[in-house]
Write a protein that holds these residues in place. Structure first.
Motif, PDB file in Angstrom:
ATOM      1  N   PRO A 256       0.815  -1.231   0.000  1.00  0.00           N
ATOM      2  CA  PRO A 256       0.000   0.000   0.000  1.00  0.00           C
ATOM      3  C   PRO A 256       0.838   1.267   0.000  1.00  0.00           C
ATOM      4  CG  PRO A 256      -0.833  -1.578   1.603  1.00  0.00           C
ATOM      5  CD  PRO A 256       0.486  -2.098   1.151  1.00  0.00           C
ATOM      6  N   VAL A 257       1.930   1.269   0.765  1.00  0.00           N
ATOM      7  CA  VAL A 257       2.801   2.450   0.809  1.00  0.00           C
ATOM      8  C   VAL A 257       3.474   2.662  -0.537  1.00  0.00           C
ATOM      9  CG1 VAL A 257       4.753   3.523   1.980  1.00  0.00           C
ATOM     10  CG2 VAL A 257       3.167   2.093   3.272  1.00  0.00           C
ATOM     11  N   ILE A 258       3.938   1.594  -1.150  1.00  0.00           N
ATOM     12  CA  ILE A 258       4.643   1.705  -2.436  1.00  0.00           C
ATOM     13  C   ILE A 258       3.718   2.256  -3.516  1.00  0.00           C
ATOM     14  CG2 ILE A 258       5.708   0.365  -4.289  1.00  0.00           C
ATOM     15  CD1 ILE A 258       6.883  -1.467  -2.151  1.00  0.00           C
ATOM     16  N   ILE A 259       2.492   1.749  -3.585  1.00  0.00           N
ATOM     17  CA  ILE A 259       1.560   2.220  -4.614  1.00  0.00           C
ATOM     18  C   ILE A 259       1.216   3.688  -4.394  1.00  0.00           C
ATOM     19  CG2 ILE A 259      -0.751   1.923  -5.564  1.00  0.00           C
ATOM     20  CD1 ILE A 259      -0.546  -1.037  -4.983  1.00  0.00           C
ATOM     21  N   SER A 260       0.962   4.061  -3.152  1.00  0.00           N
ATOM     22  CA  SER A 260       0.615   5.456  -2.863  1.00  0.00           C
ATOM     23  C   SER A 260       1.774   6.382  -3.216  1.00  0.00           C
ATOM     24  CB  SER A 260       0.245   5.608  -1.383  1.00  0.00           C
ATOM     25  OG  SER A 260      -0.867   4.806  -1.057  1.00  0.00           O
ATOM     26  N   MET A 261       2.973   6.018  -2.793  1.00  0.00           N
ATOM     27  CA  MET A 261       4.138   6.859  -3.064  1.00  0.00           C
ATOM     28  C   MET A 261       4.434   6.929  -4.560  1.00  0.00           C
ATOM     29  SD  MET A 261       4.833   7.984  -0.176  1.00  0.00           S
ATOM     30  CE  MET A 261       6.233   8.875  -0.811  1.00  0.00           C
ATOM     31  N   ALA A 262       4.258   5.822  -5.266  1.00  0.00           N
ATOM     32  CA  ALA A 262       4.532   5.815  -6.706  1.00  0.00           C
ATOM     33  C   ALA A 262       3.565   6.738  -7.448  1.00  0.00           C
ATOM     34  CB  ALA A 262       4.444   4.393  -7.252  1.00  0.00           C
ATOM     35  N   LEU A 263       2.287   6.695  -7.093  1.00  0.00           N
ATOM     36  CA  LEU A 263       1.313   7.569  -7.752  1.00  0.00           C
ATOM     37  C   LEU A 263       1.609   9.041  -7.468  1.00  0.00           C
ATOM     38  CD1 LEU A 263      -2.010   5.599  -7.158  1.00  0.00           C
ATOM     39  CD2 LEU A 263      -0.817   5.922  -9.324  1.00  0.00           C
ATOM     40  N   LEU A 264       1.920   9.366  -6.225  1.00  0.00           N
ATOM     41  CA  LEU A 264       2.273  10.747  -5.903  1.00  0.00           C
ATOM     42  C   LEU A 264       3.533  11.183  -6.633  1.00  0.00           C
ATOM     43  CD1 LEU A 264       1.585  11.026  -2.057  1.00  0.00           C
ATOM     44  CD2 LEU A 264       0.367  12.179  -3.900  1.00  0.00           C
ATOM     45  N   ASP A 265       4.518  10.309  -6.697  1.00  0.00           N
ATOM     46  CA  ASP A 265       5.781  10.669  -7.359  1.00  0.00           C
ATOM     47  C   ASP A 265       5.583  10.859  -8.852  1.00  0.00           C
ATOM     48  OD1 ASP A 265       8.475  11.301  -7.219  1.00  0.00           O
ATOM     49  OD2 ASP A 265       9.128   9.255  -7.625  1.00  0.00           O
ATOM     50  N   VAL A 266       4.719  10.071  -9.457  1.00  0.00           N
ATOM     51  CA  VAL A 266       4.424  10.253 -10.890  1.00  0.00           C
ATOM     52  C   VAL A 266       3.810  11.626 -11.130  1.00  0.00           C
ATOM     53  CG1 VAL A 266       2.971   9.458 -12.779  1.00  0.00           C
ATOM     54  CG2 VAL A 266       4.252   7.805 -11.431  1.00  0.00           C
ATOM     55  N   MET A 315      -2.222  18.800 -19.567  1.00  0.00           N
ATOM     56  CA  MET A 315      -1.481  18.375 -18.386  1.00  0.00           C
ATOM     57  C   MET A 315      -2.386  18.253 -17.171  1.00  0.00           C
ATOM     58  SD  MET A 315       2.032  20.600 -18.757  1.00  0.00           S
ATOM     59  CE  MET A 315       2.634  19.953 -17.202  1.00  0.00           C
ATOM     60  N   LEU A 316      -3.366  19.151 -17.072  1.00  0.00           N
ATOM     61  CA  LEU A 316      -4.310  19.085 -15.960  1.00  0.00           C
ATOM     62  C   LEU A 316      -5.140  17.816 -16.014  1.00  0.00           C
ATOM     63  CD1 LEU A 316      -5.798  20.398 -13.545  1.00  0.00           C
ATOM     64  CD2 LEU A 316      -7.259  21.561 -15.207  1.00  0.00           C
ATOM     65  N   VAL A 317      -5.578  17.432 -17.191  1.00  0.00           N
ATOM     66  CA  VAL A 317      -6.368  16.208 -17.337  1.00  0.00           C
ATOM     67  C   VAL A 317      -5.545  14.988 -16.930  1.00  0.00           C
ATOM     68  CG1 VAL A 317      -7.517  14.710 -19.011  1.00  0.00           C
ATOM     69  CG2 VAL A 317      -7.877  17.178 -19.100  1.00  0.00           C
ATOM     70  N   ILE A 318      -4.280  14.954 -17.360  1.00  0.00           N
ATOM     71  CA  ILE A 318      -3.404  13.838 -16.977  1.00  0.00           C
ATOM     72  C   ILE A 318      -3.239  13.782 -15.459  1.00  0.00           C
ATOM     73  CG2 ILE A 318      -1.082  12.897 -17.190  1.00  0.00           C
ATOM     74  CD1 ILE A 318      -0.947  14.138 -19.981  1.00  0.00           C
ATOM     75  N   ALA A 319      -3.004  14.947 -14.848  1.00  0.00           N
ATOM     76  CA  ALA A 319      -2.848  14.992 -13.396  1.00  0.00           C
ATOM     77  C   ALA A 319      -4.131  14.579 -12.679  1.00  0.00           C
ATOM     78  CB  ALA A 319      -2.422  16.396 -12.962  1.00  0.00           C
ATOM     79  N   LEU A 320      -5.279  14.966 -13.224  1.00  0.00           N
ATOM     80  CA  LEU A 320      -6.552  14.587 -12.602  1.00  0.00           C
ATOM     81  C   LEU A 320      -6.777  13.080 -12.666  1.00  0.00           C
ATOM     82  CD1 LEU A 320      -9.000  17.409 -13.762  1.00  0.00           C
ATOM     83  CD2 LEU A 320      -8.109  17.007 -11.463  1.00  0.00           C
ATOM     84  N   VAL A 321      -6.411  12.471 -13.792  1.00  0.00           N
ATOM     85  CA  VAL A 321      -6.548  11.012 -13.899  1.00  0.00           C
ATOM     86  C   VAL A 321      -5.687  10.318 -12.848  1.00  0.00           C
ATOM     87  CG1 VAL A 321      -6.110   9.023 -15.387  1.00  0.00           C
ATOM     88  CG2 VAL A 321      -7.177  11.072 -16.343  1.00  0.00           C
ATOM     89  N   LEU A 322      -4.443  10.772 -12.707  1.00  0.00           N
ATOM     90  CA  LEU A 322      -3.562  10.185 -11.701  1.00  0.00           C
ATOM     91  C   LEU A 322      -4.086  10.448 -10.288  1.00  0.00           C
ATOM     92  CD1 LEU A 322      -0.106  11.152 -13.266  1.00  0.00           C
ATOM     93  CD2 LEU A 322      -1.210   8.895 -13.275  1.00  0.00           C
ATOM     94  N   VAL A 324      -7.235  10.816  -9.407  1.00  0.00           N
ATOM     95  CA  VAL A 324      -8.385   9.938  -9.181  1.00  0.00           C
ATOM     96  C   VAL A 324      -7.920   8.527  -8.830  1.00  0.00           C
ATOM     97  CG1 VAL A 324     -10.343   8.825 -10.308  1.00  0.00           C
ATOM     98  CG2 VAL A 324      -9.983  11.276 -10.574  1.00  0.00           C
ATOM     99  N   LEU A 325      -6.895   8.037  -9.532  1.00  0.00           N
ATOM    100  CA  LEU A 325      -6.348   6.717  -9.209  1.00  0.00           C
ATOM    101  C   LEU A 325      -5.798   6.685  -7.790  1.00  0.00           C
ATOM    102  CD1 LEU A 325      -4.496   5.847 -12.547  1.00  0.00           C
ATOM    103  CD2 LEU A 325      -6.691   4.962 -11.728  1.00  0.00           C
ATOM    104  N   TYR A 326      -5.131   7.763  -7.404  1.00  0.00           N
ATOM    105  CA  TYR A 326      -4.580   7.822  -6.048  1.00  0.00           C
ATOM    106  C   TYR A 326      -5.685   7.822  -4.993  1.00  0.00           C
ATOM    107  CZ  TYR A 326      -2.273   9.740  -1.924  1.00  0.00           C
ATOM    108  OH  TYR A 326      -1.833   9.940  -0.649  1.00  0.00           O
ATOM    109  N   ARG A 328      -8.780   6.717  -5.283  1.00  0.00           N
ATOM    110  CA  ARG A 328      -9.440   5.412  -5.275  1.00  0.00           C
ATOM    111  C   ARG A 328      -8.603   4.383  -4.531  1.00  0.00           C
ATOM    112  NH1 ARG A 328     -11.787   3.542 -10.956  1.00  0.00           N
ATOM    113  NH2 ARG A 328     -12.417   1.853  -9.566  1.00  0.00           N
ATOM    114  N   HIS A 329      -7.286   4.431  -4.726  1.00  0.00           N
ATOM    115  CA  HIS A 329      -6.421   3.505  -3.995  1.00  0.00           C
ATOM    116  C   HIS A 329      -6.463   3.764  -2.502  1.00  0.00           C
ATOM    117  CE1 HIS A 329      -2.474   2.437  -2.183  1.00  0.00           C
ATOM    118  NE2 HIS A 329      -2.732   1.293  -2.775  1.00  0.00           N
ATOM    119  N   GLN A 330      -6.476   5.049  -2.119  1.00  0.00           N
ATOM    120  CA  GLN A 330      -6.530   5.364  -0.706  1.00  0.00           C
ATOM    121  C   GLN A 330      -7.846   4.894  -0.076  1.00  0.00           C
ATOM    122  OE1 GLN A 330      -3.162   5.920  -0.240  1.00  0.00           O
ATOM    123  NE2 GLN A 330      -3.921   7.249   1.366  1.00  0.00           N
ATOM    124  N   ARG A 331      -8.946   5.043  -0.800  1.00  0.00           N
ATOM    125  CA  ARG A 331     -10.236   4.581  -0.272  1.00  0.00           C
ATOM    126  C   ARG A 331     -10.258   3.067  -0.146  1.00  0.00           C
ATOM    127  NH1 ARG A 331     -14.800   8.251  -3.478  1.00  0.00           N
ATOM    128  NH2 ARG A 331     -14.301  10.254  -2.439  1.00  0.00           N
TER     129      ARG A 331
END
Length: 334
Positions: A256-266, A315-322, A324-326, A328-331
């Protein structure tokens, strides 16, 4: 007098139900008090409902002025032409988006951003996990861990400007890196790392990796310290090797930590601008051109504000998609 029958108290009460002398109607002191008392109660309940919004009002106002309105203005500009520099703007619809998406420079910036982001995030994870496991090991004393922790966290304490200047000095043709490589015979002469066509992108990627791995290290170290030692002891009893304990205990616990950190870092790395701009400026040619520097140049070098707005919206749309994924993962994690 003895033959007269007086009414009983019950009869008197039935004849005068209000209880007032002489059957008078009740005054404002009876029902009036109840109506006046209910008004403060209603105002009090309304104040309780509106109270939280009053506390949030300053934050909502700041978000409206500093975030929502600018984003709305940029989205509006992306559908016009001759914005800002001309008093009259022309509605062009999706023309700016078509121009951006068919621009070869945009394709180059997208490819460089993908390479830069992918390599940086993977290196952040590997280096951060390695240093976190080193600091969590029982084979190193507490004093040594303190020294290593201070050294490893140092890049995170420096500002972007200092990091850019530091690496410009290190990778200068007459800098320390070239001197060391020449001393061991790996290169024959000085190398201009930020000016070479094939070396500029790897150079800025290494610089970004060095500046960003401490965040991964600290987060993964916290995750490692939260893993119960009973799991490792049970795996050791079952005959698992060090690698087996790492694969079957450490990585699943840190997932869980790795996925969260990876999405934020992206999200953060794909929008990196200061390090690139203060070292290469997107050059040489377009070898280190990122989506952030590409958008900036469109606006403030070529004065194509409408096209820059369209690029920013993409760029905003790309960031919004990422994002949303973050979320959803947190939930799902919660």
């Amino acid at each position: 007098m003895s033959g007269t029958t007086l009414p009983t108290p019950a009869v008197r009460r039935s004849q005068n139900p209000s209880g007032t002398p002489g059957g008078a109607t009740p005054g404002p002191g009876a029902d009036g008090r109840g109506s006046r008392a209910s008004a403060p109660v209603r105002r009090s309940s309304l104040g309780k409902r509106l109270g939280p919004y009053g506390y949030l009002a300053p934050v909502i106002a700041l978000m409206l002025v500093l975030m929502i309105l600018p984003v709305a203005v940029v989205i509006r500009y992306s559908f016009f032409d001759n914005v800002i520099i001309s008093p009259t703007s022309i509605v062009v619809g999706l023309k700016n988006y078509v121009t951006i998406l068919t621009d070869p420079a945009f394709h180059t910036a997208t490819k460089n951003t993908l390479v830069f982001t992918g390599v940086s995030v993977a290196a952040h994870l590997v280096i951060g996990l390695g240093f976190a496991m080193l600091l969590n090991s029982t084979l190193i004393g507490n004093r040594t861990k303190t020294v290593f922790r201070t050294i490893f966290v140092m890049p995170w304490l420096l500002t972007v400007a200092i990091i850019a200047i530091l690496w410009r000095l290190l990778l200068d043709p007459n800098g320390v890196v070239n001197y060391g490589l020449q001393s061991v015979g790996l290169i024959d002469g000085p190398v201009a790392w930020f000016s070479e066509l094939n070396l500029a992108l790897p150079a800025v990627t290494v610089m970004n990796i060095w500046a960003g791995y401490p965040f991964f290290m600290i987060s993964l170290l916290a995750g490692l310290q939260g893993i119960s030692t009973d799991l490792y002891e049970a795996a050791a009893v079952d005959g698992a090797s060090w690698w087996g304990r790492f694969v079957h205990v450490t990585l699943p616990s840190l997932r869980p930590v790795i996925i969260s950190m990876a999405l934020l870092d992206v999200i953060w790395t794909s929008q990196q601008f200061p390090l690139i701009w203060m070292t290469t400026g997107g050059g040489p040619l377009d070898r280190t051109e990122m989506l952030s520097t590409y958008t900036y140049k469109l606006a403030f070098s070529e004065y194509q504000f409408a096209q820059a707005a369209a690029s920013a919206v993409i760029m905003l749309v790309i960031a919004l998609v990422l994002a949303v994924l973050y979320v959803r993962h947190q939930r799902a994690r919660d």
